[in-house]
Design an enzyme around this catalytic site. Structure first.
Site, PDB file in Angstrom:
ATOM      1  N   LEU A 274      18.472  18.338 -23.259  1.00  0.00           N
ATOM      2  CA  LEU A 274      17.535  18.167 -22.145  1.00  0.00           C
ATOM      3  C   LEU A 274      16.167  17.765 -22.667  1.00  0.00           C
ATOM      4  CD1 LEU A 274      18.476  21.415 -20.175  1.00  0.00           C
ATOM      5  CD2 LEU A 274      19.238  19.074 -19.703  1.00  0.00           C
ATOM      6  N   GLU A 275      15.513  16.883 -21.944  1.00  0.00           N
ATOM      7  CA  GLU A 275      14.175  16.423 -22.308  1.00  0.00           C
ATOM      8  C   GLU A 275      13.196  16.869 -21.225  1.00  0.00           C
ATOM      9  OE1 GLU A 275      16.707  14.097 -21.583  1.00  0.00           O
ATOM     10  OE2 GLU A 275      17.455  13.789 -23.614  1.00  0.00           O
TER      11      GLU A 275
END
Length: 184
Positions: free
Chosen positions: A132-133
């Protein structure tokens, strides 16, 4: 292409281990919600984070990515500096069927605080922890809560299985575990 319901997501997760661990209902009690929803699944962020830092004056280059661009933290609450970025991973491990494309959307609770989760697809045949960013678009430090909801996955079933899956073409992020940095 149809969006798949809670009934389908539950069946694929319990019978084919599409999502594990699988939460059969929405959990909300004082947390950012996670688990099965009507037409999607809200995944949790783990307690492993890579937070951008400029201590070594590194240049961010997707073709030659330097791990010195990050500091690693294992924590229940990750603080992302103002106008900065962090990588994390889902608690859940996903196994995507060959006739399904999954789209990741950020949760509105974070978006309303200026914290954006990158929208990304999970391709047919892909499996792994999702990296996840998180982008903190605010001029203030921002908190991310481990083991709580981070994003929602929508499952879109194609009219037939694709000819070549992510697994078939040996995609570079196949089977990833933990937070995975960019690869060429």
């Amino acid at each position: 292409m149809a969006i798949m319901s809670d009934r389908w997501i539950r069946e694929k997760s319990l019978n084919d281990n599409m999502i594990e661990p699988f939460m059969d209902r929405q959990h909300r009690d004082g947390t950012i919600s996670y688990g099965l929803s009507s037409y999607g699944y809200d995944a949790r962020v783990s307690d492993e984070f890579k937070i951008f830092t400029n201590v070594d004056s590194a240049v961010v280059d997707p073709k030659d990515f330097s791990p010195s661009s990050f500091v690693d933290r294992k924590t229940d609450i990750c603080i992302i500096p103002p106008n900065s970025f962090a990588l994390a991973r889902t608690v859940e491990y996903f196994r995507i069927p060959d006739d399904v494309l999954v789209i990741c959307l950020g949760k509105s609770t974070y978006a309303r605080c200026g914290i954006i989760v990158n929208v990304t697809p999970l391709e047919p045949g892909w499996e792994g922890h999702v990296t996840l960013e998180f982008s903190n678009t605010t001029p203030l430090p921002a908190k991310i809560y481990a083991n709580e909801g981070a994003c929602q996955f929508l499952f879109l079933q194609g009219n037939e299985p694709c000819e070549v899956t992510y697994r078939d073409r040996a995609g570079k992020y196949q089977g990833q575990r933990g937070v995975t940095l960019p690869k060429i």
